[in-house]
Design an enzyme around this catalytic site. Structure first.
Site, PDB file in Angstrom:
ATOM      1  N   LYS A  13      -5.421  -6.327  -7.514  1.00 40.70           N
ATOM      2  CA  LYS A  13      -5.546  -6.065  -8.960  1.00 40.70           C
ATOM      3  C   LYS A  13      -4.226  -6.324  -9.695  1.00 40.70           C
ATOM      4  CE  LYS A  13      -6.713  -1.744  -8.286  1.00 40.70           C
ATOM      5  NZ  LYS A  13      -6.596  -1.733  -6.815  1.00 40.70           N
ATOM      6  N   ARG A  88     -10.768   5.520 -12.444  1.00 40.84           N
ATOM      7  CA  ARG A  88     -10.864   5.723 -11.008  1.00 40.84           C
ATOM      8  C   ARG A  88     -11.887   6.791 -10.640  1.00 40.84           C
ATOM      9  NH1 ARG A  88      -5.625   3.562  -9.368  1.00 40.84           N
ATOM     10  NH2 ARG A  88      -5.366   3.618  -7.130  1.00 40.84           N
ATOM     11  N   ARG A 127       3.043  -5.067   1.713  1.00 40.20           N
ATOM     12  CA  ARG A 127       3.376  -5.201   0.292  1.00 40.20           C
ATOM     13  C   ARG A 127       4.810  -4.773  -0.020  1.00 40.20           C
ATOM     14  NH1 ARG A 127      -0.582  -2.656  -4.012  1.00 40.20           N
ATOM     15  NH2 ARG A 127      -0.417  -0.775  -2.733  1.00 40.20           N
ATOM     16  N   ARG A 160       9.634  -0.822  -1.451  1.00 38.37           N
ATOM     17  CA  ARG A 160       8.347  -0.547  -0.815  1.00 38.37           C
ATOM     18  C   ARG A 160       7.908   0.835  -1.252  1.00 38.37           C
ATOM     19  NH1 ARG A 160       7.012  -4.340   3.501  1.00 38.37           N
ATOM     20  NH2 ARG A 160       8.856  -5.659   3.673  1.00 38.37           N
ATOM     21  N   ARG A 172      -6.149   7.009   0.996  1.00 37.08           N
ATOM     22  CA  ARG A 172      -6.444   6.369  -0.293  1.00 37.08           C
ATOM     23  C   ARG A 172      -7.749   5.584  -0.241  1.00 37.08           C
ATOM     24  NH1 ARG A 172      -1.123   3.259  -0.784  1.00 37.08           N
ATOM     25  NH2 ARG A 172      -2.114   2.196  -2.523  1.00 37.08           N
TER      26      ARG A 172
HETATM   27  P1  ADP Z   1      -3.651  -3.726  -5.835  1.00 36.88           P
HETATM   28  O1  ADP Z   1      -2.950  -3.741  -7.172  1.00 36.88           O
HETATM   29  O2  ADP Z   1      -5.127  -3.954  -5.967  1.00 36.88           O
HETATM   30  O3  ADP Z   1      -3.347  -2.516  -5.025  1.00 36.88           O
HETATM   31  P2  ADP Z   1      -1.768  -5.881  -5.096  1.00 36.88           P
HETATM   32  O4  ADP Z   1      -1.911  -6.913  -6.162  1.00 36.88           O
HETATM   33  O5  ADP Z   1      -0.565  -5.025  -5.108  1.00 36.88           O
HETATM   34  O6  ADP Z   1      -3.116  -4.990  -5.005  1.00 36.88           O
HETATM   35  O7  ADP Z   1      -1.857  -6.665  -3.686  1.00 36.88           O
HETATM   36  C1  ADP Z   1      -1.693  -5.977  -2.434  1.00 36.88           C
HETATM   37  C2  ADP Z   1      -0.914  -6.874  -1.462  1.00 36.88           C
HETATM   38  O8  ADP Z   1      -1.739  -7.984  -1.063  1.00 36.88           O
HETATM   39  C3  ADP Z   1       0.356  -7.485  -2.026  1.00 36.88           C
HETATM   40  O9  ADP Z   1       1.331  -7.514  -1.004  1.00 36.88           O
HETATM   41  C4  ADP Z   1      -0.067  -8.895  -2.451  1.00 36.88           C
HETATM   42  O10 ADP Z   1       1.025  -9.814  -2.383  1.00 36.88           O
HETATM   43  C5  ADP Z   1      -1.141  -9.221  -1.443  1.00 36.88           C
HETATM   44  N1  ADP Z   1      -2.241 -10.035  -1.983  1.00 36.88           N
HETATM   45  C6  ADP Z   1      -2.780  -9.944  -3.229  1.00 36.88           C
HETATM   46  N2  ADP Z   1      -3.822 -10.795  -3.369  1.00 36.88           N
HETATM   47  C7  ADP Z   1      -3.939 -11.465  -2.186  1.00 36.88           C
HETATM   48  C8  ADP Z   1      -4.830 -12.494  -1.701  1.00 36.88           C
HETATM   49  N3  ADP Z   1      -5.810 -12.991  -2.473  1.00 36.88           N
HETATM   50  N4  ADP Z   1      -4.658 -12.918  -0.434  1.00 36.88           N
HETATM   51  C9  ADP Z   1      -3.669 -12.395   0.350  1.00 36.88           C
HETATM   52  N5  ADP Z   1      -2.804 -11.444  -0.036  1.00 36.88           N
HETATM   53  C10 ADP Z   1      -2.929 -10.966  -1.297  1.00 36.88           C
HETATM   54  P1  ADP Z   2      -3.299   0.977  -5.557  1.00 35.29           P
HETATM   55  O1  ADP Z   2      -3.827  -0.029  -6.522  1.00 35.29           O
HETATM   56  O2  ADP Z   2      -2.520   0.374  -4.441  1.00 35.29           O
HETATM   57  O3  ADP Z   2      -4.309   1.962  -5.106  1.00 35.29           O
HETATM   58  P2  ADP Z   2      -1.973   2.416  -7.728  1.00 35.29           P
HETATM   59  O4  ADP Z   2      -0.589   1.961  -7.972  1.00 35.29           O
HETATM   60  O5  ADP Z   2      -3.040   1.987  -8.666  1.00 35.29           O
HETATM   61  O6  ADP Z   2      -2.296   1.983  -6.251  1.00 35.29           O
HETATM   62  O7  ADP Z   2      -2.013   3.998  -7.653  1.00 35.29           O
HETATM   63  C1  ADP Z   2      -1.125   4.743  -6.856  1.00 35.29           C
HETATM   64  C2  ADP Z   2      -1.486   6.235  -6.922  1.00 35.29           C
HETATM   65  O8  ADP Z   2      -1.347   6.690  -8.276  1.00 35.29           O
HETATM   66  C3  ADP Z   2      -2.920   6.590  -6.551  1.00 35.29           C
HETATM   67  O9  ADP Z   2      -3.079   6.742  -5.145  1.00 35.29           O
HETATM   68  C4  ADP Z   2      -3.133   7.899  -7.315  1.00 35.29           C
HETATM   69  O10 ADP Z   2      -2.503   8.999  -6.664  1.00 35.29           O
HETATM   70  C5  ADP Z   2      -2.365   7.647  -8.607  1.00 35.29           C
HETATM   71  N1  ADP Z   2      -3.225   7.063  -9.664  1.00 35.29           N
HETATM   72  C6  ADP Z   2      -3.111   5.819 -10.213  1.00 35.29           C
HETATM   73  N2  ADP Z   2      -4.055   5.620 -11.147  1.00 35.29           N
HETATM   74  C7  ADP Z   2      -4.787   6.761 -11.202  1.00 35.29           C
HETATM   75  C8  ADP Z   2      -5.918   7.184 -11.961  1.00 35.29           C
HETATM   76  N3  ADP Z   2      -6.499   6.387 -12.864  1.00 35.29           N
HETATM   77  N4  ADP Z   2      -6.397   8.440 -11.731  1.00 35.29           N
HETATM   78  C9  ADP Z   2      -5.832   9.256 -10.842  1.00 35.29           C
HETATM   79  N5  ADP Z   2      -4.773   8.936 -10.088  1.00 35.29           N
HETATM   80  C10 ADP Z   2      -4.244   7.694 -10.265  1.00 35.29           C
END
Ligand code: ADP
Ligand code: ADP
Ligand code: ZN
Length: 216
Positions: A13, A88, A127, A160, A172
């Site tokens: 995302k 969420r 990541r 990280r 999660r």
């Molecule tokens: P989210 O915001 O949904 O948690 P991220 O955009 O942070 O996801 O992506 C999670 C990890 O996967 C990052 O290390 C990113 O570089 C990698 N990643 C994102 N999209 C892809 C893809 N289409 N194929 C492989 N790796 C990806």
């Molecule tokens: P990812 O896309 O990798 O799950 P985020 O960066 O979106 O991670 O979120 C990290 C953490 O922040 C979540 O595990 C949660 O604890 C909190 N968080 C983020 N967005 C929300 C939301 N809309 N409602 C509740 N908690 C949230």
């Protein structure tokens, strides 16, 4: 144009929201990034959020709804915005719908990014992000062009996340299945849900998204 990106942690995302932001000139509103900024500021709210985030659970709905209402009222959101990480829970989705009605806004696109669970763990464990501009990288699928140097801003400082440890990731993913996945049928019933295959490579996912957003 107002967009909601849905999908489990690690679906891509944040990576894609940044590309949409660049292409369409509307800001990425990442609730995770906002919470991490609050944590870094050391405020009492930040400290409370940190404990919850480190356990992989969700910050209470009321707090999140307030954060989004305030953020979307900022001038840079006038032409639209991309929600990344919100809503969420069903409660957040309902509050968002109410907010859109009250403000006379339209939710143009709700897009789910689907990725296999095994791939999610692998993505999240690899990541890391630029400490300066937030560009997202991965140890194997998305390394900077020059080792140790951010492609976008040239910074050499990378971070990280504390909650990207395998134990927390599993918590999660469970939270996603139990509390977030139920909002998919909520949007499907309203005929609003579109899906892209998040297993494809990063550029292919971007192309599929741009197409859904109306590009030829
Ligand atoms: P989210 O915001 O949904 O948690 P991220 O955009 O942070 O996801 O992506 C999670 C990890 O996967 C990052 O290390 C990113 O570089 C990698 N990643 C994102 N999209 C892809 C893809 N289409 N194929 C492989 N790796 C990806
Ligand atoms: P990812 O896309 O990798 O799950 P985020 O960066 O979106 O991670 O979120 C990290 C953490 O922040 C979540 O595990 C949660 O604890 C909190 N968080 C983020 N967005 C929300 C939301 N809309 N409602 C509740 N908690 C949230
Ligand atoms: Zn950078």
């Amino acid at each position: 144009m107002n967009i909601v990106l849905l999908g489990p942690p690690g679906a891509g995302k944040g990576t894609q929201a940044r590309r949409i932001q660049e292409r369409y000139g509307i800001p990425q509103l990442s609730t995770g990034d906002m919470l991490r900024a609050a944590v870094a500021s050391g405020s009492p709210q930040g400290r409370r959020a940190k404990a919850i985030m480190d356990s992989g659970q969700l910050v209470p709905d009321e707090a999140m709804i307030e954060i989004i209402a305030e953020r979307t009222a900022q001038p840079d959101c006038r032409k639209g915005f991309i929600l990344d990480g919100f809503p969420r829970t069903t409660r957040q989705a309902e509050a968002l719908a109410k907010m859109f009605t009250e403000k006379g806004l339209k939710l143009d696109h709700v897009i789910e990014m689907t990725v296999d669970e095994a791939a999610l763990v692998e993505r999240i464990s690899g990541r890391f992000t630029c400490g300066q501009c937030g560009t997202v990288y991965h140890d194997s699928t998305k390394r900077p062009r020059r080792d140790g140097v951010c492609d976008v801003c040239g910074s050499t400082k990378f971070v990280r996340r504390d909650d990207d440890k395998p134990e927390t990731v599993r918590a999660r993913l469970k939270v996603y299945r139990d509390q977030t996945a139920p909002i998919l049928p909520y949007y499907r019933r309203r005929g609003q849900l579109k899906t892209v295959d998040g297993m494809a490579d990063i550029d292919a996912v971007t192309a599929a998204l741009f197409k859904l957003l109306g590009e030829p």
